[in-house]
Design an enzyme around this catalytic site. Structure first.
Site, PDB file in Angstrom:
ATOM      1  N   ARG A 142       0.850  -1.183   0.000  1.00 23.99           N
ATOM      2  CA  ARG A 142       0.000   0.000   0.000  1.00 23.99           C
ATOM      3  C   ARG A 142       0.888   1.235   0.000  1.00 23.99           C
ATOM      4  O   ARG A 142       2.021   1.200   0.488  1.00 23.99           O
ATOM      5  CB  ARG A 142      -0.910  -0.002   1.223  1.00 23.99           C
ATOM      6  CG  ARG A 142      -1.810  -1.234   1.344  1.00 23.99           C
ATOM      7  CD  ARG A 142      -2.559  -1.245   2.668  1.00 23.99           C
ATOM      8  NE  ARG A 142      -3.420  -2.413   2.794  1.00 23.99           N
ATOM      9  CZ  ARG A 142      -3.068  -3.564   3.360  1.00 23.99           C
ATOM     10  NH1 ARG A 142      -1.833  -3.690   3.859  1.00 23.99           N
ATOM     11  NH2 ARG A 142      -3.908  -4.569   3.442  1.00 23.99           N
ATOM     12  N   LYS A 166      -1.372  -2.955   8.118  1.00 26.79           N
ATOM     13  CA  LYS A 166      -2.489  -2.596   8.987  1.00 26.79           C
ATOM     14  C   LYS A 166      -2.432  -3.396  10.282  1.00 26.79           C
ATOM     15  O   LYS A 166      -2.077  -4.564  10.296  1.00 26.79           O
ATOM     16  CB  LYS A 166      -3.814  -2.872   8.269  1.00 26.79           C
ATOM     17  CG  LYS A 166      -4.070  -1.945   7.086  1.00 26.79           C
ATOM     18  CD  LYS A 166      -5.432  -2.223   6.472  1.00 26.79           C
ATOM     19  CE  LYS A 166      -5.731  -1.248   5.344  1.00 26.79           C
ATOM     20  NZ  LYS A 166      -7.059  -1.489   4.740  1.00 26.79           N
ATOM     21  N   HIS A 235      -2.843   2.272  -5.913  1.00 28.13           N
ATOM     22  CA  HIS A 235      -3.670   1.087  -5.670  1.00 28.13           C
ATOM     23  C   HIS A 235      -3.850   0.286  -6.948  1.00 28.13           C
ATOM     24  O   HIS A 235      -3.967  -0.947  -6.917  1.00 28.13           O
ATOM     25  CB  HIS A 235      -5.025   1.495  -5.083  1.00 28.13           C
ATOM     26  CG  HIS A 235      -5.613   0.445  -4.197  1.00 28.13           C
ATOM     27  ND1 HIS A 235      -4.997   0.010  -3.048  1.00 28.13           N
ATOM     28  CD2 HIS A 235      -6.761  -0.282  -4.310  1.00 28.13           C
ATOM     29  CE1 HIS A 235      -5.732  -0.937  -2.481  1.00 28.13           C
ATOM     30  NE2 HIS A 235      -6.803  -1.132  -3.221  1.00 28.13           N
ATOM     31  N   ARG A 238      -0.933  -1.895  -7.144  1.00 29.00           N
ATOM     32  CA  ARG A 238      -1.100  -3.017  -6.210  1.00 29.00           C
ATOM     33  C   ARG A 238      -1.998  -4.086  -6.840  1.00 29.00           C
ATOM     34  O   ARG A 238      -1.686  -5.275  -6.800  1.00 29.00           O
ATOM     35  CB  ARG A 238      -1.695  -2.486  -4.911  1.00 29.00           C
ATOM     36  CG  ARG A 238      -1.979  -3.535  -3.827  1.00 29.00           C
ATOM     37  CD  ARG A 238      -2.351  -2.788  -2.547  1.00 29.00           C
ATOM     38  NE  ARG A 238      -3.039  -3.611  -1.574  1.00 29.00           N
ATOM     39  CZ  ARG A 238      -2.442  -4.376  -0.677  1.00 29.00           C
ATOM     40  NH1 ARG A 238      -1.127  -4.454  -0.650  1.00 29.00           N
ATOM     41  NH2 ARG A 238      -3.151  -5.072   0.206  1.00 29.00           N
ATOM     42  N   HIS A 261      -3.175  -9.264   3.312  1.00 24.06           N
ATOM     43  CA  HIS A 261      -4.601  -9.348   3.617  1.00 24.06           C
ATOM     44  C   HIS A 261      -4.816 -10.254   4.825  1.00 24.06           C
ATOM     45  O   HIS A 261      -4.266 -11.354   4.891  1.00 24.06           O
ATOM     46  CB  HIS A 261      -5.377  -9.917   2.425  1.00 24.06           C
ATOM     47  CG  HIS A 261      -5.560  -8.937   1.314  1.00 24.06           C
ATOM     48  ND1 HIS A 261      -5.817  -9.322   0.015  1.00 24.06           N
ATOM     49  CD2 HIS A 261      -5.546  -7.580   1.299  1.00 24.06           C
ATOM     50  CE1 HIS A 261      -5.943  -8.249  -0.743  1.00 24.06           C
ATOM     51  NE2 HIS A 261      -5.772  -7.187   0.002  1.00 24.06           N
ATOM     52  N   TYR A 270      -9.295 -10.847  -6.894  1.00 22.83           N
ATOM     53  CA  TYR A 270      -8.341 -10.965  -7.993  1.00 22.83           C
ATOM     54  C   TYR A 270      -8.594 -12.196  -8.848  1.00 22.83           C
ATOM     55  O   TYR A 270      -8.179 -12.249  -9.998  1.00 22.83           O
ATOM     56  CB  TYR A 270      -6.910 -10.987  -7.450  1.00 22.83           C
ATOM     57  CG  TYR A 270      -6.546  -9.712  -6.758  1.00 22.83           C
ATOM     58  CD1 TYR A 270      -6.296  -8.551  -7.488  1.00 22.83           C
ATOM     59  CD2 TYR A 270      -6.491  -9.633  -5.384  1.00 22.83           C
ATOM     60  CE1 TYR A 270      -5.991  -7.371  -6.852  1.00 22.83           C
ATOM     61  CE2 TYR A 270      -6.177  -8.452  -4.740  1.00 22.83           C
ATOM     62  CZ  TYR A 270      -5.925  -7.325  -5.486  1.00 22.83           C
ATOM     63  OH  TYR A 270      -5.627  -6.153  -4.850  1.00 22.83           O
TER      64      TYR A 270
END
Length: 289
Positions: A142, A166, A235, A238, A261, A270
């Protein structure tokens, strides 16, 4: 009341500054709604929250905005219940709107290769721009994760980058030779020109010597790719990196770890991109297509 909740989000839940700002903005709106309707925070229940959300919908709020507001309220009411402000937690009874999952816009492999091959980097900002785009495409990180990278996070012996994502979750991501070459050029001829005594260990620097900001990194990506006729943002890079990995035969679990993730559900979008390639191949090659 919001100040200790913000500390709870940051210190205990590990939410990013961006998430904390968004949650607090939503909750200020909720508290204003309570004040307008003559209610106290201790009276907060499902009906009051639904009334607030209905006003937002009537004002044109998107599904994504409503979903974020529901997430903010759930975290807030859970915290208030734990602290004894609310007798019961109404959060679990709040339904989040179903999100329309659209297919990500991606570059194809040829577009990505051509855009990066056409890059001519000489000045410090051009060297940074090239290194930023190569690193984003190589690692799928990110843009905020990229800007948070420090010099010591790049391991040249193992050709990897250490990324803190995150929730302060750390992962190690492999980096290809083109990205490492671009980083070497930036570190040799770009970063020293911009560095100041206050630069610290930041890998990427802005023109004033501080850590590169997310907005400037986005501008770098658009400037380089737009000049090559393949404009997309960080993004989009990504998405492109993940899709190209799947197209090359990577399994979904590996791509999930690569992207950082928490759930495979986030990565499954995806597969919808790659299935288009599978359909094309099937139609061209299968005798009963």
């Amino acid at each position: 009341m919001l100040e200790p909740f913000a500390a709870h989000l940051t210190g205990e839940l590990g939410r990013s500054p961006h998430t904390v700002r968004g949650y607090l903005a939503d909750l200020r709106s909720l508290l204003a709604h309570l004040e307008e309707t003559g209610h106290e925070v201790a009276e907060l229940d499902v009906l009051l929250v639904r009334g607030w959300l209905s006003r937002a919908r009537a004002a044109g709020a998107s599904r994504a905005t409503i979903a974020r507001r529901v997430a903010a309220v759930r975290a807030f009411t859970r915290y208030l219940h734990r602290e004894g402000v609310l007798a019961t937690d109404p959060g679990p009874r709040l339904a989040s709107p179903a999100q329309r999952r659209s297919l990500p816009t991606v570059l194809d492999e040829r577009q990505a290769a051509d855009a990066l091959a056409e890059c001519v980097a000489q000045s410090p900002t051009e060297l940074r721009r090239h290194a930023v785009v190569e690193t984003l495409y190589a690692t799928g990180v990110r843009v905020a994760e990229l800007c948070a990278l420090d010099l010591e996070d790049v391991d040249r012996e193992r050709n990897t980058v250490r990324v803190v994502g995150k929730g302060d979750k750390e992962r190690t991501v492999p980096v290809g030779v083109p990205a490492l070459d671009a980083l070497d050029a930036w570190l040799a001829g770009g970063r020293p020109e911009l560095a100041t005594t206050a630069s610290g260990p930041a890998l990427f620097l802005g023109t004033r010597g501080g850590r590169l900001g997310v907005r400037r990194a986005r501008e770098d990506v658009h400037a380089l790719l737009g000049a090559a006729g393949a404009d997309c943002g960080p993004h989009g890079l990504r998405h492109s990196a993940a899709t190209h990995l799947l197209n090359g035969g990577a399994d979904l679990r590996s791509v999930q770890e690569y992207l950082g993730h928490a759930s495979p559900r986030s990565t499954q979008v995806y597969t919808h991109v790659s299935v288009e390639r599978l359909r094309d191949t099937y139609r061209r090659a299968h005798p009963r297509a």
